[in-house]
Design a protein around this motif. Structure first.
Motif, PDB file in Angstrom:
ATOM      1  N   PRO A 137      33.149 -19.067   9.025  1.00 37.90           N
ATOM      2  CA  PRO A 137      33.514 -19.381   7.638  1.00 37.90           C
ATOM      3  C   PRO A 137      33.431 -20.857   7.276  1.00 37.90           C
ATOM      4  N   SER A 138      33.937 -21.732   8.112  1.00 36.93           N
ATOM      5  CA  SER A 138      33.922 -23.156   7.749  1.00 36.93           C
ATOM      6  C   SER A 138      32.505 -23.711   7.732  1.00 36.93           C
ATOM      7  N   SER A 139      31.680 -23.299   8.681  1.00 32.80           N
ATOM      8  CA  SER A 139      30.280 -23.740   8.695  1.00 32.80           C
ATOM      9  C   SER A 139      29.507 -23.164   7.515  1.00 32.80           C
ATOM     10  N   ALA A 140      29.798 -21.911   7.165  1.00 32.18           N
ATOM     11  CA  ALA A 140      29.134 -21.281   6.022  1.00 32.18           C
ATOM     12  C   ALA A 140      29.507 -22.009   4.732  1.00 32.18           C
ATOM     13  N   ARG A 141      30.781 -22.334   4.589  1.00 28.40           N
ATOM     14  CA  ARG A 141      31.230 -23.051   3.393  1.00 28.40           C
ATOM     15  C   ARG A 141      30.531 -24.405   3.282  1.00 28.40           C
ATOM     16  N   GLY A 165      31.099 -13.471  12.006  1.00 27.21           N
ATOM     17  CA  GLY A 165      30.334 -14.523  11.348  1.00 27.21           C
ATOM     18  C   GLY A 165      29.067 -13.950  10.739  1.00 27.21           C
ATOM     19  N   LEU A 166      28.296 -14.800  10.102  1.00 25.51           N
ATOM     20  CA  LEU A 166      27.058 -14.384   9.445  1.00 25.51           C
ATOM     21  C   LEU A 166      25.848 -14.874  10.225  1.00 25.51           C
ATOM     22  N   SER A 167      24.810 -14.046  10.273  1.00 22.84           N
ATOM     23  CA  SER A 167      23.534 -14.516  10.793  1.00 22.84           C
ATOM     24  C   SER A 167      22.940 -15.453   9.750  1.00 22.84           C
ATOM     25  N   LEU A 168      21.910 -16.180  10.107  1.00 23.50           N
ATOM     26  CA  LEU A 168      21.277 -17.072   9.131  1.00 23.50           C
ATOM     27  C   LEU A 168      20.696 -16.287   7.959  1.00 23.50           C
ATOM     28  N   HIS A 169      20.168 -15.109   8.240  1.00 24.36           N
ATOM     29  CA  HIS A 169      19.638 -14.259   7.170  1.00 24.36           C
ATOM     30  C   HIS A 169      20.768 -13.843   6.223  1.00 24.36           C
ATOM     31  N   GLU A 170      21.898 -13.432   6.768  1.00 26.74           N
ATOM     32  CA  GLU A 170      23.024 -13.027   5.935  1.00 26.74           C
ATOM     33  C   GLU A 170      23.564 -14.203   5.119  1.00 26.74           C
ATOM     34  N   LEU A 171      23.572 -15.390   5.708  1.00 25.00           N
ATOM     35  CA  LEU A 171      23.997 -16.585   4.977  1.00 25.00           C
ATOM     36  C   LEU A 171      23.042 -16.855   3.819  1.00 25.00           C
TER      37      LEU A 171
END
Length: 86
Positions: free
Chosen positions: A8-12, A66-72
């Protein structure tokens, strides 16, 4: 993380940087504004624009593995579309 997923923090942070660089946008819910990057889930950026079920789907996925890069990228495209639709 160690499973090649983004938490989450990296995605944000990544979404914040994307919208700043691409559009010059400060998206409410993504900018740190003096907070730590893990203070708020990135899905708060579209909490008032989608159903609670959609938000829960992203929250569950981010919170568990967490999310994969595709999901992000899908998350970013969805948020970008919602902003353009306003």
């Amino acid at each position: 993380n160690n499973t090649a997923r983004v938490g989450p923090s990296s995605a944000r942070y990544a979404l914040h940087r994307l919208f700043i660089q691409r559009h010059g946008w400060q998206v409410k819910g993504l900018a740190a504004n003096g907070e730590t990057w893990d203070a708020v889930h990135p899905s708060m950026a579209f909490a008032d624009k989608v159903s609670s079920g959609v938000k829960a789907l992203f929250d569950d996925r981010l919170g568990s593995s967490g999310l994969s890069l595709h999901e992000l990228a899908v998350f970013a495209a969805t948020l970008e579309h919602l902003i353009h639709s306003e």
